[in-house]
Enzyme design. Structure first.
Site, mmCIF file in Angstrom:
data_model
loop_
_atom_site.group_PDB
_atom_site.id
_atom_site.type_symbol
_atom_site.label_atom_id
_atom_site.label_comp_id
_atom_site.label_asym_id
_atom_site.label_seq_id
_atom_site.Cartn_x
_atom_site.Cartn_y
_atom_site.Cartn_z
ATOM 1 N N LYS A 85 0.899 -1.288 0.108
ATOM 2 C CA LYS A 85 -0.089 0.091 -0.016
ATOM 3 C C LYS A 85 0.668 1.163 -0.034
ATOM 4 O O LYS A 85 2.192 1.289 0.641
ATOM 5 C CB LYS A 85 -0.782 -0.101 1.186
ATOM 6 C CG LYS A 85 -1.882 0.961 1.294
ATOM 7 C CD LYS A 85 -2.837 0.730 2.331
ATOM 8 C CE LYS A 85 -3.929 1.662 2.571
ATOM 9 N NZ LYS A 85 -4.830 1.571 3.728
ATOM 10 N N SER A 160 -9.497 1.799 2.449
ATOM 11 C CA SER A 160 -8.616 2.448 1.669
ATOM 12 C C SER A 160 -7.484 1.560 0.881
ATOM 13 O O SER A 160 -6.586 2.209 0.204
ATOM 14 C CB SER A 160 -7.884 3.580 2.624
ATOM 15 O OG SER A 160 -7.234 2.911 3.591
ATOM 16 N N SER A 184 -10.294 -0.564 6.522
ATOM 17 C CA SER A 184 -9.494 -0.346 5.182
ATOM 18 C C SER A 184 -9.074 -1.624 4.509
ATOM 19 O O SER A 184 -8.550 -1.684 3.538
ATOM 20 C CB SER A 184 -8.355 0.630 5.357
ATOM 21 O OG SER A 184 -8.999 2.004 5.837
#
Length: 471
Positions: A85, A160, A184
């Site tokens: 990420k 996310s 997320s």
């Protein structure tokens, strides 16, 4: 010599099976990385899941191949391509946080989780897309744009860790690293039809970080199967001297714990709406059908009335405080942030000490309530999301089951309420809705019960397979 020739065939293998074939010399690390890079070339231009592809991925695979040929003991993630990420640093790769202030930033060191992934034999394929500083349930930012859902490219991949989930579902990576504050890892797992685990805070060290003593946001992994999540988390878990919060595995073997879970010994408590905000009828119908299939497989399931709606303000207060801590040294530049992040910081600046004290009290009450339930049940189970994936152009859905939301974050209340507890929680795909879109089921486990949670998730996947998009 490989017995599997096409990129589609190689990338359709699970992570555990891919490693097995590499160790057995049926596949080479170079073949695997090349296959995944071909998938990136084919699909990423439309999906925008990987925002930076590592130029050294093939070199790393070649180096691993040489080491294996010289007798190196294969690591538990040997040769598996992983996406990181874009809030987690990887030395030498662009590291933007999805924020224009860091558009040209390049990381100079690996995060602890990246170090451990590499040490286990994983190959970093690249960085995955995220909302600005991982703030939001739909993945878009002003640096790279929006990530699309592989099941329907007009729809959101969630957030996310949306880039990681979309890349997994499209078979562009074998494992995805991510973070989870209010859902997320679980929100995009549900929208994209993969498995995401929010582990116990501290089980996977978060370093570097602006908030070393953080008990709300965690680092974790996603994969296409619960078994693959288990081998990944086993490889990266355990304390680090650089992170003040640490939870040891203490000899636990998560893949073995997963394998020991049997459906005829599962005692589940099912609650269709822990947030008291309603749920899309089709989403709930898919989850209920999954519950029925678990009963047919031998599990004991009791529907319960579990109402955590009064914990909403507690999470919002803690989240507001978290935003201010995370951005403290950039507060004077918050006018340069996007609307979503700036609004969250401004809300956090309004949080009072009394609100934070009340929030911590509520967390304790939720903990006690769930421990009482765990005297009768192995897991609490609830739908991951209240809604199906929504149009990618929207930041968030405006209604849930036809009712207007109070705030833009209400739609993810089923995930963020459980973040308050610090318990391990997984989202596992449990079926497809009438539009052919994945639906996730959330499984809450006992303290430090990651293996059992993933074991229950594996049983759901066996009972309710959904396949993969894109072919």
């Amino acid at each position: 010599m490989s017995t599997t020739n096409t990129s589609s065939e190689i990338t359709a293998l699970g992570a555990a099976e891919t490693r097995r074939r590499i160790v057995a010399r049926e596949l080479s690390p170079v073949e695997v990385v090349q296959a995944y890079l071909e998938r990136v070339e084919e699909h990423n231009g439309r999906l925008n899941a990987l925002v930076t592809v590592s130029s050294s991925a093939l070199d790393d695979a070649e180096a691993l191949e040489r080491e294996l040929a010289s007798g190196l003991e294969p690591g538990p993630l040997c040769g598996l391509p992983v996406g990181i990420k874009d809030v987690t640093p990887v030395a030498g790769l662009r590291h933007t946080y999805g924020c224009t202030l860091y558009s040209d930033n390049v990381a100079t060191e690996d995060a602890v989780v990246v170090e451990r992934l590499r040490a286990a034999g994983a190959i970093v394929l690249g960085k995955t897309n995220t909302p600005e500083f991982a703030t939001g349930g739909n993945t878009f930012n002003d640096v790279f744009g929006v990530t699309r859902n592989p099941w329907n490219e007009e729809l959101s991949a969630g957030g996310s860790t949306g880039g990681g989930a979309a890349a997994l579902a499209a078979r562009m990576i074998a494992l995805a690293e991510g973070t989870d504050l209010g859902g997320s890892l679980r929100i995009p797992a549900s929208f994209c039809g993969v498995v995401g685990l929010r582990p116990t805070p501290g089980l996977v060290p978060t370093w570097p970080t602006e908030y070393p003593w953080d008990t709300m946001q965690v680092t974790g992994l996603m994969a296409r199967t619960a078994e693959d999540v288990a081998i990944g988390v086993q490889a990266v878990a355990g304390p680090s001297h650089r992170a003040p919060l640490g939870v040891a595995l203490d000899g636990r073997d998560l893949p073995a714990e997963l394998a020991a879970v049997r459906p005829d010994r599962l005692r589940l408590a099912y609650c269709p709406d822990i947030a008291g905000i309603g749920i899309d009828a089709e989403v709930e119908a898919v989850c209920r059908a999954a519950i029925d299939d678990l009963r047919s497989a031998g599990a004991s399931v009791e529907e319960i009335d579990l109402d955590f709606s009064d914990a909403r303000d507690a999470f919002l207060a803690l989240r507001g405080h978290w935003m201010v801590v995370q951005q403290h040294r950039r507060l004077d530049r918050r006018g340069e942030f996007g609307d979503n992040l700036r609004g969250n910081i401004d809300a956090g600046l309004e949080v009072t000490t009394l609100e934070l004290a009340a929030a911590e009290q509520k967390r304790g009450e939720m903990w006690d309530q769930l421990l009482t339930l765990f005297s009768r049940f192995d897991h609490v189970v609830t739908p991951t999301m209240t809604v199906p994936p929504f149009p990618v152009e929207q930041s968030f859905p405006e209604t849930i089951a036809g009712k207007l939301m109070e705030t833009y974050i209400d739609w993810v209340a089923p995930t963020f309420l459980l973040s308050n507890t610090g318990l391990p929680v997984a989202s596992v795909p449990c079926g497809l809705d009438g539009g052919g879109l994945p639906v996730g089921l959330q499984i809450v486990g006992r303290p430090r019960g990651e293996g059992a949670v993933l074991g229950a998730a594996a049983i759901v996947q066996k009972a309710r397979p959904i396949g993969l998009p894109l072919g």
